[in-house]
Motif scaffolding. Structure first.
Motif, PDB file in Angstrom:
ATOM      1  N   LYS A   9       0.835  -1.200   0.000  1.00 43.32           N
ATOM      2  CA  LYS A   9       0.000   0.000   0.000  1.00 43.32           C
ATOM      3  C   LYS A   9       0.872   1.253   0.000  1.00 43.32           C
ATOM      4  N   ARG A  10       1.909   1.234   0.803  1.00 45.09           N
ATOM      5  CA  ARG A  10       2.820   2.384   0.856  1.00 45.09           C
ATOM      6  C   ARG A  10       3.530   2.569  -0.487  1.00 45.09           C
ATOM      7  N   ALA A  11       3.961   1.470  -1.088  1.00 43.42           N
ATOM      8  CA  ALA A  11       4.640   1.559  -2.380  1.00 43.42           C
ATOM      9  C   ALA A  11       3.713   2.126  -3.448  1.00 43.42           C
ATOM     10  N   SER A  12       2.425   1.788  -3.375  1.00 42.41           N
ATOM     11  CA  SER A  12       1.480   2.267  -4.384  1.00 42.41           C
ATOM     12  C   SER A  12       1.375   3.788  -4.378  1.00 42.41           C
ATOM     13  N   LYS A  13       1.590   4.386  -3.219  1.00 44.70           N
ATOM     14  CA  LYS A  13       1.481   5.845  -3.099  1.00 44.70           C
ATOM     15  C   LYS A  13       2.623   6.567  -3.810  1.00 44.70           C
ATOM     16  N   THR A  14       3.732   5.848  -4.044  1.00 43.84           N
ATOM     17  CA  THR A  14       4.898   6.488  -4.668  1.00 43.84           C
ATOM     18  C   THR A  14       4.842   6.457  -6.192  1.00 43.84           C
ATOM     19  N   LEU A  15       3.960   5.630  -6.752  1.00 45.46           N
ATOM     20  CA  LEU A  15       3.967   5.437  -8.195  1.00 45.46           C
ATOM     21  C   LEU A  15       3.437   6.649  -8.958  1.00 45.46           C
ATOM     22  N   SER A  16       2.629   7.463  -8.297  1.00 42.78           N
ATOM     23  CA  SER A  16       2.056   8.625  -8.989  1.00 42.78           C
ATOM     24  C   SER A  16       3.122   9.644  -9.368  1.00 42.78           C
ATOM     25  N   ALA A  17       4.280   9.576  -8.714  1.00 45.37           N
ATOM     26  CA  ALA A  17       5.352  10.524  -9.010  1.00 45.37           C
ATOM     27  C   ALA A  17       6.087  10.184 -10.299  1.00 45.37           C
ATOM     28  N   LEU A  18       5.907   8.979 -10.806  1.00 38.20           N
ATOM     29  CA  LEU A  18       6.604   8.563 -12.020  1.00 38.20           C
ATOM     30  C   LEU A  18       5.905   9.107 -13.262  1.00 38.20           C
ATOM     31  N   THR A  19       6.680   9.485 -14.243  1.00 35.93           N
ATOM     32  CA  THR A  19       6.111   9.879 -15.527  1.00 35.93           C
ATOM     33  C   THR A  19       5.855   8.628 -16.369  1.00 35.93           C
ATOM     34  N   ASP A  20       5.058   8.778 -17.414  1.00 36.91           N
ATOM     35  CA  ASP A  20       4.801   7.639 -18.292  1.00 36.91           C
ATOM     36  C   ASP A  20       6.097   7.190 -18.963  1.00 36.91           C
ATOM     37  N   GLU A  21       6.975   8.123 -19.269  1.00 34.62           N
ATOM     38  CA  GLU A  21       8.257   7.767 -19.880  1.00 34.62           C
ATOM     39  C   GLU A  21       9.085   6.911 -18.927  1.00 34.62           C
ATOM     40  N   GLN A  22       9.074   7.241 -17.653  1.00 31.86           N
ATOM     41  CA  GLN A  22       9.817   6.439 -16.675  1.00 31.86           C
ATOM     42  C   GLN A  22       9.231   5.038 -16.558  1.00 31.86           C
ATOM     43  N   ARG A  23       7.918   4.951 -16.523  1.00 27.33           N
ATOM     44  CA  ARG A  23       7.270   3.642 -16.434  1.00 27.33           C
ATOM     45  C   ARG A  23       7.629   2.786 -17.652  1.00 27.33           C
ATOM     46  N   ASN A  24       7.575   3.408 -18.822  1.00 28.70           N
ATOM     47  CA  ASN A  24       7.888   2.679 -20.043  1.00 28.70           C
ATOM     48  C   ASN A  24       9.334   2.200 -20.060  1.00 28.70           C
ATOM     49  N   SER A  25      10.236   3.031 -19.599  1.00 34.78           N
ATOM     50  CA  SER A  25      11.650   2.662 -19.564  1.00 34.78           C
ATOM     51  C   SER A  25      11.874   1.435 -18.685  1.00 34.78           C
ATOM     52  N   ILE A  26      11.207   1.406 -17.548  1.00 32.06           N
ATOM     53  CA  ILE A  26      11.349   0.266 -16.634  1.00 32.06           C
ATOM     54  C   ILE A  26      10.753  -0.994 -17.251  1.00 32.06           C
ATOM     55  N   LEU A  27       9.597  -0.864 -17.877  1.00 38.57           N
ATOM     56  CA  LEU A  27       8.974  -2.033 -18.514  1.00 38.57           C
ATOM     57  C   LEU A  27       9.839  -2.575 -19.648  1.00 38.57           C
ATOM     58  N   LEU A 154      13.098 -11.428 -10.875  1.00 38.31           N
ATOM     59  CA  LEU A 154      13.610 -10.669 -12.014  1.00 38.31           C
ATOM     60  C   LEU A 154      13.048  -9.246 -12.021  1.00 38.31           C
ATOM     61  N   ILE A 155      11.745  -9.128 -11.782  1.00 36.19           N
ATOM     62  CA  ILE A 155      11.117  -7.794 -11.747  1.00 36.19           C
ATOM     63  C   ILE A 155      11.713  -6.951 -10.630  1.00 36.19           C
ATOM     64  N   HIS A 156      11.891  -7.546  -9.450  1.00 28.18           N
ATOM     65  CA  HIS A 156      12.463  -6.815  -8.321  1.00 28.18           C
ATOM     66  C   HIS A 156      13.865  -6.315  -8.645  1.00 28.18           C
ATOM     67  N   GLU A 157      14.618  -7.133  -9.330  1.00 28.62           N
ATOM     68  CA  GLU A 157      15.993  -6.748  -9.692  1.00 28.62           C
ATOM     69  C   GLU A 157      15.997  -5.487 -10.555  1.00 28.62           C
ATOM     70  N   VAL A 158      15.076  -5.431 -11.523  1.00 30.98           N
ATOM     71  CA  VAL A 158      14.991  -4.260 -12.395  1.00 30.98           C
ATOM     72  C   VAL A 158      14.487  -3.046 -11.616  1.00 30.98           C
ATOM     73  N   LEU A 159      13.488  -3.237 -10.764  1.00 34.07           N
ATOM     74  CA  LEU A 159      12.962  -2.125  -9.973  1.00 34.07           C
ATOM     75  C   LEU A 159      14.046  -1.510  -9.088  1.00 34.07           C
ATOM     76  N   LYS A 160      14.846  -2.356  -8.489  1.00 34.26           N
ATOM     77  CA  LYS A 160      15.932  -1.852  -7.624  1.00 34.26           C
ATOM     78  C   LYS A 160      16.907  -1.001  -8.428  1.00 34.26           C
ATOM     79  N   ARG A 161      17.215  -1.423  -9.642  1.00 36.37           N
ATOM     80  CA  ARG A 161      18.152  -0.655 -10.477  1.00 36.37           C
ATOM     81  C   ARG A 161      17.623   0.736 -10.767  1.00 36.37           C
ATOM     82  N   HIS A 162      16.302   0.873 -10.782  1.00 34.71           N
ATOM     83  CA  HIS A 162      15.685   2.169 -11.059  1.00 34.71           C
ATOM     84  C   HIS A 162      15.258   2.886  -9.779  1.00 34.71           C
ATOM     85  N   ASN A 163      15.685   2.366  -8.641  1.00 37.68           N
ATOM     86  CA  ASN A 163      15.333   2.965  -7.335  1.00 37.68           C
ATOM     87  C   ASN A 163      13.825   3.039  -7.109  1.00 37.68           C
ATOM     88  N   ILE A 164      13.128   1.999  -7.549  1.00 40.94           N
ATOM     89  CA  ILE A 164      11.686   1.884  -7.331  1.00 40.94           C
ATOM     90  C   ILE A 164      11.456   0.859  -6.233  1.00 40.94           C
TER      91      ILE A 164
END
Length: 413
Positions: A9-27, A154-164
């Protein structure tokens, strides 16, 4: 478990700060990692496959291959090409008192997914939830636990690299106790979507204290009308039944007009090579006897109709009219996908109008009921209910909205 829900729940509150470009880059990075780390994913999947009989129709649904991983990565890349579903102003007006109203799309927050032996769902759900600004809690089945854990790692590994915050996606233990905890996570999980068979969906609906969207269970029919084209019908029926028998859009019952019974042996002939067992009513059985392998031809029983086989099995029902076909679908269908094969446009339009299902086809197989095939990038599920989303659910269907009201100091009398 409550601590885990709090973290998500706490993590969900931080996602609004990301831009669509940032989300796409991580995906895109996750998609690249799927291909680069396919050996790790396939090794984990092999452990799961060891515990399932290769003859089990669900084996195909559980199995990952290099080609399927490439497909999963491609679907994730396709999600990045879709426009963001967030921040859309779907309704705006100015009231007589000068207040300005805007209805703007926003994420649900935290979405919980309960699914069975489908490791691809782990990646599909993450892609759609992350793109739409939602965190997700995953509850997979025991059959795919090693595969799911490798995917989430695998997903967690990528998220950590992006400080998510890696709690953006969390995988629960593959236990019944974890399911019960999830269904009672009031205040933490905003929406639950079960993906699986009828028993799973019924259990979730009957026991959840959080909002639920029903998906998945598909008792699928195709009606070959008296005006149907034999060549088209043969290809459509074969594809709908045998492309992948363990998926929810696979054909379960062929309904045929009695005036076309003479064409039935040719219509189903290709399925003999696929070892499809036919459960035919008396008229169809008599027509097929001697023209279809005896070992694969059985008389239909009451249980043959309304059954989601998820196997190389198909029921056949003979009708005297399109109205009788519609009545059969109304009685036995699950509201998932239905199809008519006919060159008679009036019959097709009547079928489309009368059939009560999320997806209704004319001269096409129900195997197309899929988020990726519909251009949604991927799907988080196929809703068979009428309240809210219906059919394949993509990005738009996992967003809600809020009203934004702007004033100049107005007060209400």
């Amino acid at each position: 478990m409550e601590k885990l829900f709090q973290d998500v729940k706490r993590a969900s509150k931080t996602l609004s700060a990301l831009t669509d470009e940032q989300r796409n880059s991580i995906l895109l990075d996750v998609a690249e990692a799927i291909v680069a780390q396919q050996d790790t994913l396939l090794e984990a999947n092999a452990k799961d496959l060891e515990h399932m009989d290769v003859k089990n129709p669900l084996y195909d649904r559980l199995q990952l291959t290099p080609q399927r991983l490439e497909g999963i990565a491609a679907d994730m890349r396709n999600v990045t090409k879709l426009p963001s579903p967030l921040g859309h102003n779907s309704h705006q007006r100015t009231l007589p008192n000068g207040l300005r109203l805007h209805r703007v799309t926003v994420p649900f927050g935290v979405i919980g997914i309960i699914y069975e032996a489908r490791p691809n769902v782990t990646f599909d759900v993450f892609a759609l939830c992350f793109k739409s600004g939602n965190a997700c809690v995953l509850k997979g089945g025991r059959d795919a636990d090693d595969s799911n854990r490798a995917a989430v790692a695998l997903i967690h590994e990528v998220l950590k690299r992006h400080n998510i915050d890696e709690n953006t996606v969390s995988l629960l233990p593959a236990t019944h106790e974890a399911t019960a905890e999830m269904l009672n996570a009031v205040g933490y999980i905003d929406l639950c979507i079960p993906r699986g068979g009828r028993k799973l969906i019924d259990f979730v609906r009957d026991n959840a204290r959080i909002p639920v969207i029903e998906t998945g269970a598909g008792v699928v029919n195709t009606y070959f009308d008296k005006g149907g084209d034999l060549q088209k019908g043969q290809a459509i029926i074969l594809n709908a039944k045998t492309r992948r028998v363990s998926v929810c859009n696979a054909l379960d019952c062929l309904i045929i007009h009695q005036k076309r019974l003479a064409d039935l042996p040719q219509l189903v002939a290709p399925m003999a090579e696929k070892q499809v067992t036919l459960f035919a009513d008396s008229m169809a059985y008599n027509q097929l006897k001697g023209h279809y392998p005896d070992t694969l031809l059985m008389p239909a029983t009451d249980d043959s109709f309304g059954t989601e086989f998820m196997d190389y099995k198909l029921a056949i029902r003979t009708v005297a009219s399109i109205d009788e076909a519609l009545a059969h679908i109304d009685l036995y269908g699950s509201g998932h996908s239905e199809s008519i094969i006919t060159e008679d446009e009036a019959a097709a339009r009547l079928f489309q109008q009368k059939v009560d299902a999320a997806c209704v086809y004319w001269n096409a197989p129900t195997s197309f009921t899929d988020g990726a095939q519909f251009g949604l990038g991927a799907e988080i599920g196929i809703s068979t209910q009428k309240f809210g989303p219906r059919g394949p659910m993509g990005l738009d269907e996992i967003c809600t909205y809020k009203w934004i009201i702007e004033g100049e100091g107005q007060t209400r009398n």
